[in-house]
Design a protein around this motif. Structure first.
Motif, PDB file in Angstrom:
ATOM      1  N   LEU A  66       0.834  -1.198   0.000  1.00 41.89           N
ATOM      2  CA  LEU A  66       0.000   0.000   0.000  1.00 41.89           C
ATOM      3  C   LEU A  66       0.873   1.254   0.000  1.00 41.89           C
ATOM      4  O   LEU A  66       0.610   2.217  -0.732  1.00 41.89           O
ATOM      5  N   ALA A 114      -1.750  -3.203   3.220  1.00 45.65           N
ATOM      6  CA  ALA A 114      -3.170  -3.013   3.507  1.00 45.65           C
ATOM      7  C   ALA A 114      -3.593  -3.876   4.690  1.00 45.65           C
ATOM      8  O   ALA A 114      -3.087  -4.987   4.878  1.00 45.65           O
ATOM      9  N   ASN A 146       0.512   2.041  -3.688  1.00 48.93           N
ATOM     10  CA  ASN A 146       0.060   0.978  -4.603  1.00 48.93           C
ATOM     11  C   ASN A 146       0.954   0.870  -5.837  1.00 48.93           C
ATOM     12  O   ASN A 146       0.481   0.658  -6.959  1.00 48.93           O
ATOM     13  N   GLY A 196      -5.118   9.093  -1.344  1.00 46.04           N
ATOM     14  CA  GLY A 196      -5.711   8.347  -0.235  1.00 46.04           C
ATOM     15  C   GLY A 196      -4.975   8.440   1.078  1.00 46.04           C
ATOM     16  O   GLY A 196      -5.150   7.588   1.951  1.00 46.04           O
ATOM     17  N   ASP A 236     -12.390   8.474   1.467  1.00 46.27           N
ATOM     18  CA  ASP A 236     -11.901   7.205   0.917  1.00 46.27           C
ATOM     19  C   ASP A 236     -10.404   7.029   1.104  1.00 46.27           C
ATOM     20  O   ASP A 236      -9.697   6.529   0.215  1.00 46.27           O
ATOM     21  N   ARG A 250      -6.969   5.491   2.099  1.00 41.86           N
ATOM     22  CA  ARG A 250      -6.454   4.127   2.177  1.00 41.86           C
ATOM     23  C   ARG A 250      -5.321   4.021   3.187  1.00 41.86           C
ATOM     24  O   ARG A 250      -4.996   2.939   3.661  1.00 41.86           O
ATOM     25  N   ILE A 251      -4.712   5.174   3.478  1.00 46.48           N
ATOM     26  CA  ILE A 251      -3.633   5.223   4.460  1.00 46.48           C
ATOM     27  C   ILE A 251      -4.016   6.274   5.504  1.00 46.48           C
ATOM     28  O   ILE A 251      -4.218   7.444   5.174  1.00 46.48           O
ATOM     29  N   ARG A 268      -8.943  -1.356  10.053  1.00 51.37           N
ATOM     30  CA  ARG A 268      -7.923  -2.300   9.607  1.00 51.37           C
ATOM     31  C   ARG A 268      -8.575  -3.480   8.888  1.00 51.37           C
ATOM     32  O   ARG A 268      -8.089  -3.947   7.842  1.00 51.37           O
ATOM     33  N   THR A 309     -11.159  -3.471   7.138  1.00 53.01           N
ATOM     34  CA  THR A 309     -11.634  -3.087   5.803  1.00 53.01           C
ATOM     35  C   THR A 309     -10.490  -3.001   4.796  1.00 53.01           C
ATOM     36  O   THR A 309     -10.723  -2.767   3.604  1.00 53.01           O
ATOM     37  N   GLY A 310      -9.244  -3.159   5.261  1.00 52.72           N
ATOM     38  CA  GLY A 310      -8.101  -3.094   4.362  1.00 52.72           C
ATOM     39  C   GLY A 310      -7.334  -1.791   4.421  1.00 52.72           C
ATOM     40  O   GLY A 310      -6.376  -1.598   3.672  1.00 52.72           O
ATOM     41  N   MET A 311      -7.743  -0.876   5.297  1.00 51.28           N
ATOM     42  CA  MET A 311      -7.010   0.374   5.426  1.00 51.28           C
ATOM     43  C   MET A 311      -5.656   0.113   6.079  1.00 51.28           C
ATOM     44  O   MET A 311      -5.532  -0.705   6.990  1.00 51.28           O
TER      45      MET A 311
END
Length: 517
Positions: A25, A50, A85, A100, A179, A181-182, A208, A210-212
């Motif tokens: 990530l 992630a 990513n 993100g 939204d 992601r990090i 966590r 949820t993939g964050m």
């Protein structure tokens, strides 16, 4: 995320082969950042996957803030690369947000006079043809708030009407709404109570799942072990260790952060005690303190333990004259005294340092010199006028004695680190040559290295003959520094434990129930 992968993250393990085949990530490689005369970052590299919580720990000045500001786009690195990513991150804060990245700083970046929804979408409100779509904003706001456990909060509420613990979660909801992601959390529990901290932990775990990917910065090692999957240690602008939490011990972390062992963390030493200096008898200060009694000798360090609301702070303030005493007696050096104000408390040889140094302990926009001199102005004056030369000498002596790191005594106190601010408070306290020094949460919110310095100063003050009383919510600190531990429960001191009889289990038993095992 499936259960197998989630359990691997929980245990601090590396991702499985499928996850490991994907780009991480976040990957920061060889980050260098310099300022005039200072190299803040020295080739820092780290990788975040992630669904992983990574703690970053280190002393103040280790480079944590510079690293996060580089990730957020606030700083541009002199060298190195940042990929999210597998794609290079463009420069600037807007590019980081678009990629993100969300950062929650210790000082919240919300606007109290705006609604919750307006804060969540600040600068990015849903709009069409130049018109804000309020219903769309409210719908998305409710979804984000629900994810952080704020279902009861209306998006149309004024943010400033929410308590601090909910405003903290609105910051997290802001990241969700965008939204992110990090998510980077910088000392997120500093102003929260125990129940709020537990709620924040639950929110982090949900995110966590949820993939964050989450970067968690904290001075509190118990939080790191409770929440993180792995920890990165920074020292002097570089990373000096990175492992899954299962491979770290507290001793390892402390040693990596400060380059010394845990054995030297609490510099307690046996001392000869003098006569009783402070004797509190059956003291009551409604509505919390009820018939508390204890005594402290010259050269002794006495710790006071208890859960939040037990009356520890209220007891110290009552002794000092900041809270009204309705019953009981205070004896200082064998003489009964009546103390009705902090001025009278200081006149009788007492000093109290508040738990909230920014609110009650310091004048943040005044210089170090002014803050250190505050309690000694009468002694520094001749003919009603404070002599600047005396004030400067007093401040410089305190700065040298307590190793305050600042370019001069004229440095604005609010610009100092938390540890140096606390040293300024101790410098002011010791300047009055008090008989009794009452320290309320003396190391709250400061880094590990600064804590050890504060502990050494406490021992020095006791060695010089002061009676030291310390309130602390950190049990290892109380047990490591106290000659005796008093435990409060519902406004009373319910037990006294000598150092060799005090342990975590015993203290917690008395603090939570008011009785022994």
């Amino acid at each position: 995320m499936n259960a197998q992968t989630a359990s691997q993250y929980q245990a601090g393990a590396q991702p499985d082969a499928d996850t490991g085949s994907r780009a991480p990530l976040l990957h920061m490689e060889g980050i260098v950042k310099s300022f005039p005369g200072v190299k803040a970052l020295r080739g820092v590299s780290l990788t975040l996957h992630a669904g992983h919580v990574m703690a970053i720990v280190g002393e103040n000045g280790a480079g944590k803030s510079s690293l996060i500001k580089t990730l957020s786009g606030a700083y541009e690195p002199d060298e190195g690369t940042i990929e999210i990513n597998g794609q290079p991150l463009a420069r600037g804060t807007h590019a980081a947000i678009d990629a993100g990245v969300a950062v929650i700083y210790q000082e919240l970046s919300l606007i109290n006079d705006m609604t919750v929804a307006e804060n969540l979408f600040l600068g990015r409100m849903p709009a069409r043809n130049g018109f804000v779509l309020r219903r769309d904003a409210d719908k998305r706001a409710r979804e984000a708030l629900a994810q952080v456990g704020l279902d009861m909060v209306s998006p149309s509420m004024r943010l400033g009407d929410l308590p601090l613990n909910r405003r903290q979660l609105v910051e997290v909801a802001k990241a969700v709404a965008r939204d992110a992601r990090i998510l980077v959390m910088d000392e997120p529990t500093a102003a929260l109570q125990a129940a709020d901290i537990a709620n924040l932990y639950a929110v982090v775990r949900r995110l966590r799942a949820t993939g964050m990917g989450i970067i968690f910065i904290s001075h509190h090692l118990e939080e790191v072990f409770e929440l993180a999957d792995s920890a990165v240690v920074m020292r002097d602008g570089a990373t000096v260790g990175e492992r899954p939490m299962a491979q770290w011990t507290e001793q390892d972390l402390v040693q990596a952060m400060v380059a010394r062992t845990l054995d030297s963390f609490y510099p307690w030493e046996p001392r000869d005690y003098g006569p009783v200096v402070l004797d509190v008898r059956d003291l009551a200060s409604p509505p919390i303190v009820r018939h508390a009694s204890f005594s402290v000798r010259a050269g002794e360090i006495v710790g006071i333990a208890g859960i939040a609301g037990a009356g520890r702070t209220e007891l110290l303030k009552a002794i000092f004259g900041a809270h009204k005493v309705t019953e009981g007696e205070i004896w200082i050096r064998g003489r009964k005294v009546a103390i009705h104000s902090p001025v009278e408390g200081m006149r009788h040889g007492l000093v109290y340092t508040a738990e909230d140094r920014k609110l009650e302990g310091l004048v943040l926009d005044a210089s170090i010199e002014e803050n250190i001199a505050l309690s000694s102005l009468k002694a520094l004056a001749t003919g009603g006028f404070v002599r600047n030369a005396r004030k400067r000498t007093l401040a410089q002596d305190a700065i040298a004695r307590f190793a305050v790191r600042a370019p001069s005594a004229l440095q604005i106190t609010g610009n100092l680190s938390g540890g140096n601010q606390q040293k300024v408070i101790l410098g002011r306290a010791s300047a009055t040559q008090p008989a009794v020094i009452m320290l309320d949460e003396p190391t709250r919110g400061i880094d590990v290295g600064a804590k050890t310095e504060i502990y050494s100063h406490m021992v020095s003050m006791a060695r010089a003959g002061a009676a030291v009383v310390m309130v602390s919510s950190e049990l290892p600190e109380l047990l490591g520094m106290s000659d005796r531990v008093l435990v409060m429960h519902r406004g009373r001191i319910v037990t006294e434990l000598p150092r060799d009889k005090a342990d975590s289990e015993t203290v917690i038993q008395w603090a939570t129930t008011g009785v022994g095992a």
